[in-house]
Scaffold this motif. Structure first.
Motif, PDB file in Angstrom:
ATOM      1  N   THR A  95       0.805  -1.222   0.000  1.00  0.00           N
ATOM      2  CA  THR A  95       0.000   0.000   0.000  1.00  0.00           C
ATOM      3  C   THR A  95       0.839   1.274   0.000  1.00  0.00           C
ATOM      4  O   THR A  95       0.304   2.360  -0.154  1.00  0.00           O
ATOM      5  N   ARG A  96       2.163   1.157   0.172  1.00  0.00           N
ATOM      6  CA  ARG A  96       3.005   2.352   0.245  1.00  0.00           C
ATOM      7  C   ARG A  96       4.044   2.332  -0.857  1.00  0.00           C
ATOM      8  O   ARG A  96       4.809   1.381  -0.987  1.00  0.00           O
ATOM      9  N   ASP A 119       8.593  10.888  -0.802  1.00  0.00           N
ATOM     10  CA  ASP A 119       7.697  10.065   0.012  1.00  0.00           C
ATOM     11  C   ASP A 119       6.541  10.924   0.501  1.00  0.00           C
ATOM     12  O   ASP A 119       6.449  11.280   1.681  1.00  0.00           O
ATOM     13  N   GLY A 121       3.544  10.192   0.861  1.00  0.00           N
ATOM     14  CA  GLY A 121       2.613   9.495   1.744  1.00  0.00           C
ATOM     15  C   GLY A 121       2.953   9.677   3.214  1.00  0.00           C
ATOM     16  O   GLY A 121       2.110   9.500   4.089  1.00  0.00           O
ATOM     17  N   GLY A 122       4.208  10.041   3.503  1.00  0.00           N
ATOM     18  CA  GLY A 122       4.614  10.226   4.889  1.00  0.00           C
ATOM     19  C   GLY A 122       4.483  11.656   5.374  1.00  0.00           C
ATOM     20  O   GLY A 122       4.879  11.979   6.493  1.00  0.00           O
TER      21      GLY A 122
END
Length: 385
Positions: A95-96, A119, A121-122
């Protein structure tokens, strides 16, 4: 086990590159530098804005490491004389995913490769999670929720301007509002926004892209960066014709934004009428909670050094937060801009209009113990201000 030992365990380039990238992702590094030196290869990683050496390898490893990275980024492994750019996606989990931007550059000692880790998502796109002073967040919300006008985010590359801009956008997102962006590149993909990316080779530049977007009936228009006179004039014109416009610009201080726009040829009276506000920010490292506690306990000696711990990779800092100043463009500031005034006169006007300036924000961060004077001196001594 450190990254040096982990890499040395493996013999193949595939395993070494995999280990190097996974370490960078785990340590929240933003960049990997693979650099040829006289007698060896140095691998450095940028963590919280600071480059640190992660490993030193034999020079015979350079070609195989570079070739492996090029293959992953779909670059020409036979071309060693010209710079190349590419990218690939690192799938850490199902998912990442982490987007990797690759740049190679020929040097007199061989090819240097830099991998930028995006990144997104982070990253939290919430204004309250960026570490800004509460008063700054309150004013930013007020200014960016106006019905029309131009708000400009300023600061150097890597200072978090786009993150702050997107956090403000997220709060404006609503079914009744049309938000369109034009960026180079699109840094955050947000469902519900009409996001377009500059494609120079295909003929989509900021100028013609902005004209097209204005025909798309946007309420909020985001211009990734004001770089030239035409883009500046179009941003101001859009703000004056009933749109909310967000953009970024390179300026040392928020008070310098009107000057930068004037330098691009925009008339002072248009800037004064269009501007809602402007901000300027830096990213400062947070002191590591564990190390900071030990440091506070050992304050018997002034300037006592501490070496950090495993949690902060022995740097003394964990993560970064935004130090942000903000200027509302009120009556006094508008008067000064119309007259084309700069310097001390404009600085006095922004104070009268209620600006929250950098020295105030820094003093508050130091008082709370979020960061320390060494870190403040580092970002200032680097020529950021």
């Amino acid at each position: 086990m450190g990254i040096q030992q982990r890499i040395m365990l493996y013999g193949t380039a595939r395993e070494m590159v995999h280990t190097m990238i996974q370490y960078a992702v785990d340590s929240k590094s933003s960049d990997i530098h693979v650099e040829p030196l006289d007698d060896n290869v140095r691998i450095r990683m940028r963590r919280d804005g600071v480059l640190v050496t992660a490993a030193i390898l034999g020079k015979e490893k350079l070609d195989t490491l570079t070739a492996r990275i090029k293959i992953m980024a779909k670059l020409d492994i036979a071309n060693k004389r010209l710079p190349q750019d590419g990218h690939f996606v690192w799938q850490e989990t199902s998912t990442r995913h982490v987007d990797m931007r690759v740049s190679t550059m020929p040097t007199i000692r061989g090819e240097k490769t830099v991998i930028r880790l995006l990144d997104t998502g982070g990253v939290s796109l919430e204004l309250d999670a960026l570490g800004m002073e509460t008063s700054v967040v309150t004013m930013l919300r007020r200014l960016t929720q106006c019905s029309q006008g131009l708000f400009v985010y300023s600061g150097p590359t890597g200072s978090g301007k786009s993150t702050t801009m997107y956090a403000a956008l997220r709060e404006l997102q609503h079914d009744a509002i049309s938000i369109a962006t034009l960026e180079d590149p699109v840094e955050y993909k947000v469902n519900g926004l009409c996001q377009s990316q500059i494609q120079i080779k295909q003929g989509l530049a900021f100028q013609n892209g902005l004209r097209a977007l204005l025909r798309q009936d946007p309420d909020v228009l985001v211009i990734g960066e004001i770089r030239d006179a035409e883009t500046a004039r179009m941003a101001v014109r859009a703000a004056l014709t009933g749109h909310v416009v967000f953009s970024t610009i390179h300026a040392s201080r928020a008070v310098d934004v009107p000057t930068r726009l004037m330098d691009m040829g925009v008339e002072p009276y248009l800037i004064a009428d269009a501007l809602l506000g402007m901000s300027s920010q830096r990213l400062a490292r947070r002191v590591c909670p564990s190390c900071h506690q030990h440091k506070m306990n050992d304050m018997g000696a002034v300037g006592r050094q501490y070496s950090g711990c495993e949690a902060c990779y022995y740097s003394g800092y964990v993560g970064r937060f935004s130090i942000c100043e903000i200027i509302p463009v009120g009556t006094r500031v508008k008067q000064m801009i119309r007259k084309g005034w700069q310097g001390e006169e404009l600085e006095q006007a922004v104070r009268e209009d209620g600006a929250i300036l950098m020295e105030t924000v820094i003093a508050a961060a130091l008082r709370k113990g979020v960061t320390d004077t060494n870190e403040i001196h580092r970002i200032y001594d680097a020529g950021i201000c």
